[in-house]
Design an enzyme around this catalytic site. Structure first.
Site, PDB file in Angstrom:
ATOM      1  N   ASP A  15       4.321  -0.160   1.949  1.00  0.00           N
ATOM      2  CA  ASP A  15       4.025   1.122   2.593  1.00  0.00           C
ATOM      3  C   ASP A  15       4.093   2.270   1.579  1.00  0.00           C
ATOM      4  O   ASP A  15       4.855   2.207   0.611  1.00  0.00           O
ATOM      5  CB  ASP A  15       5.055   1.331   3.711  1.00  0.00           C
ATOM      6  CG  ASP A  15       4.589   2.369   4.731  1.00  0.00           C
ATOM      7  OD1 ASP A  15       3.442   2.831   4.630  1.00  0.00           O
ATOM      8  OD2 ASP A  15       5.377   2.707   5.618  1.00  0.00           O
ATOM      9  N   HIS A  32      -4.222   3.141  -2.667  1.00  0.00           N
ATOM     10  CA  HIS A  32      -4.379   1.697  -2.420  1.00  0.00           C
ATOM     11  C   HIS A  32      -4.683   0.963  -3.729  1.00  0.00           C
ATOM     12  O   HIS A  32      -4.216  -0.153  -3.953  1.00  0.00           O
ATOM     13  CB  HIS A  32      -5.474   1.444  -1.384  1.00  0.00           C
ATOM     14  CG  HIS A  32      -5.117   1.957  -0.007  1.00  0.00           C
ATOM     15  ND1 HIS A  32      -3.901   1.710   0.578  1.00  0.00           N
ATOM     16  CD2 HIS A  32      -5.815   2.711   0.877  1.00  0.00           C
ATOM     17  CE1 HIS A  32      -3.859   2.280   1.782  1.00  0.00           C
ATOM     18  NE2 HIS A  32      -5.008   2.905   1.975  1.00  0.00           N
ATOM     19  N   LEU A 126       4.190 -20.439  -7.497  1.00  0.00           N
ATOM     20  CA  LEU A 126       4.399 -19.327  -6.559  1.00  0.00           C
ATOM     21  C   LEU A 126       3.227 -19.272  -5.582  1.00  0.00           C
ATOM     22  O   LEU A 126       2.071 -19.367  -6.002  1.00  0.00           O
ATOM     23  CB  LEU A 126       4.477 -18.011  -7.368  1.00  0.00           C
ATOM     24  CG  LEU A 126       4.317 -16.684  -6.638  1.00  0.00           C
ATOM     25  CD1 LEU A 126       5.452 -16.467  -5.633  1.00  0.00           C
ATOM     26  CD2 LEU A 126       4.314 -15.518  -7.629  1.00  0.00           C
TER      27      LEU A 126
HETATM   28  C1  FPP Z   1       0.309   1.022   3.678  1.00  0.00           C
HETATM   29  O1  FPP Z   1       0.327   2.306   3.076  1.00  0.00           O
HETATM   30  C2  FPP Z   1      -0.640   0.159   2.991  1.00  0.00           C
HETATM   31  C3  FPP Z   1      -1.680  -0.490   3.585  1.00  0.00           C
HETATM   32  C4  FPP Z   1      -1.965  -0.411   5.016  1.00  0.00           C
HETATM   33  C5  FPP Z   1      -2.622  -1.292   2.783  1.00  0.00           C
HETATM   34  C6  FPP Z   1      -2.006  -2.119   1.711  1.00  0.00           C
HETATM   35  C7  FPP Z   1      -3.039  -2.357   0.705  1.00  0.00           C
HETATM   36  C8  FPP Z   1      -2.845  -2.495  -0.630  1.00  0.00           C
HETATM   37  C9  FPP Z   1      -1.508  -2.565  -1.255  1.00  0.00           C
HETATM   38  C10 FPP Z   1      -3.987  -2.565  -1.555  1.00  0.00           C
HETATM   39  C11 FPP Z   1      -5.007  -3.582  -1.134  1.00  0.00           C
HETATM   40  C12 FPP Z   1      -5.249  -4.493  -2.207  1.00  0.00           C
HETATM   41  C13 FPP Z   1      -5.095  -5.812  -2.122  1.00  0.00           C
HETATM   42  C14 FPP Z   1      -5.269  -6.592  -3.338  1.00  0.00           C
HETATM   43  C15 FPP Z   1      -4.746  -6.506  -0.879  1.00  0.00           C
HETATM   44  P1  FPP Z   1      -0.205   3.553   3.920  1.00  0.00           P
HETATM   45  O2  FPP Z   1      -1.656   3.692   3.648  1.00  0.00           O
HETATM   46  O3  FPP Z   1       0.158   3.380   5.359  1.00  0.00           O
HETATM   47  O4  FPP Z   1       0.620   4.708   3.257  1.00  0.00           O
HETATM   48  P2  FPP Z   1       1.136   6.038   3.967  1.00  0.00           P
HETATM   49  O5  FPP Z   1       2.083   5.614   5.065  1.00  0.00           O
HETATM   50  O6  FPP Z   1       1.846   6.768   2.856  1.00  0.00           O
HETATM   51  O7  FPP Z   1      -0.062   6.778   4.476  1.00  0.00           O
END
Ligand code: FPP
Length: 237
Positions: A15, A32, A126
Site C-alpha cells: 500500500d 505504481h 522462492l
Molecule cells: C496500493 O497502493 C497498490 C495497488 C493497488 C497496486 C499494487 C501494484 C504495484 C505494486 C505495481 C504493479 C506491478 C506489478 C509488477 C504487479 P495505492 O494505490 O492504494 O496507494 P494509496 O493508498 O497511497 O493511494
C-alpha cells in the site's frame, strides 16, 4: 542478521504507491512503477534469507472500482514486469504463481502470466505469488465449487463434510503453506480481503513506510518482529 525462525510464507499488502507519488508531485502511475521496482528488491532480499514463499497483493477484486486509466497502468506494469524480468527471475530460481479469478483478466495478461508460470514451474528457491483479481471472499466462495467439481470428477459423494485439508487443496494459493507473516505498508491496519483463509494464524506487521520506499532494512525489521513472536496457534506455550 541472525534469525531463529524464517517465515515459510510472507504476504504483502503493498500500500501507499499513490501517496508516494503525490508526495513527489508525480502521477499515481509513477508510484505504481516505483512499486514494481520495490518488488524486485523484495524478491532479492527474500532469496538471501531463504524465504520460500511471498504473496503480493497486486490487484484486488475491489480495485476494479478505480479509474480505468489506473487499472490499465497497473496491468501494463505487470505485463512489462514479466517481459523485462522473466529471464532473470528464472535464472534466480524463482517460480511465478498466480492467485485470483481468471475472469475479467485480459487475454494479454493471462497469456503473460501463464507463460511465466510455465517457464518457471520447476524452480524451487522462492515462489512469487502474484495475487491479481484476488479477493478472499471470492476465493473461499468459489472454492466450494472447485471442491465439488473435483469430487464429481472422482465420482465421490458430494455430501460428506469438507476437511480443511481437502478445502486447501483447491485454494488459488495451493500448494503454498499458510501465511506466517502478513506485512502491510503505508500505515493502514486492515487485512482488506487478502488471503483470509490462509492468514488465520499470521503474525501481522504494519509499517508507515510507503510501498515504493520498502527495501532491505524494511524487510529485515519485519523479519526481526516475526522472530520475536511467540506463536501458540490456539494452544499453550
Ligand atoms: C496500493 O497502493 C497498490 C495497488 C493497488 C497496486 C499494487 C501494484 C504495484 C505494486 C505495481 C504493479 C506491478 C506489478 C509488477 C504487479 P495505492 O494505490 O492504494 O496507494 P494509496 O493508498 O497511497 O493511494
Amino acid at each position: 542478521m541472525k534469525l531463529h525462525t524464517i517465515p515459510a510464507h510472507i504476504a504483502v499488502i503493498m500500500d501507499g504507491n499513490g501517496r508516494w507519488a503525490e508526495n513527489q508531485g508525480k502521477k499515481r502511475t509513477e508510484g505504481h512503477r516505483e512499486g514494481a521496482n520495490a518488488i524486485d528488491r523484495l524478491l532479492d532480499v527474500a532469496l538471501e534469507y531463504k524465504i520460500p514463499n511471498i504473496s503480493l497483493y497486486a490487484f484486488s477484486t475491489e480495485n476494479w472500482k478505480r479509474p480505468i486509466t489506473e487499472i490499465q497502468a497497473i496491468f501494463g506494469l505487470l505485463v512489462e514486469f514479466i517481459e523485462t524480468r522473466l529471464d532473470t527471475i528464472h535464472a534466480k530460481g524463482i517460480r511465478i504463481h498466480h492467485s485470483g479469478a481468471r475472469n475479467k483478466l485480459s487475454k494479454t495478461v493471462l497469456k503473460k502470466i501463464d507463460h511465466a508460470m510455465a517457464v518457471t514451474k520447476k524452480n524451487k528457491k522462492l515462489t512469487a505469488n502474484f495475487c491479481l483479481n484476488y479477493g478472499g471472499h471470492e476465493e473461499i466462495l468459489s472454492n466450494f465449487s472447485r471442491v465439488m467439481a473435483a469430487r464429481k470428477a472422482k465420482k465421490e459423494t458430494l455430501d460428506k463434510p469438507i476437511s480443511p485439508k481437502e478445502f486447501e487443496k483447491y485454494l488459488y494459493t495451493s500448494p503454498l503453506p499458510p501465511v506466517d507473516l502478513l506485512i502491510r505498508t503505508a500505515g493502514e491496519q486492515r487485512i482488506s480481503n487478502f488471503l483470509l483463509w490462509q492468514s488465520a494464524y499470521a503474525e501481522m506487521y504494519f509499517t508507515s513506510t510507503l510501498w515504493p520506499d520498502f527495501g532491505r532494512t524494511s524487510l529485515e525489521e519485519a523479519l526481526l518482529f516475526f522472530d520475536s513472536r511467540k506463536r501458540k496457534f490456539g494452544g499453550l506455550l
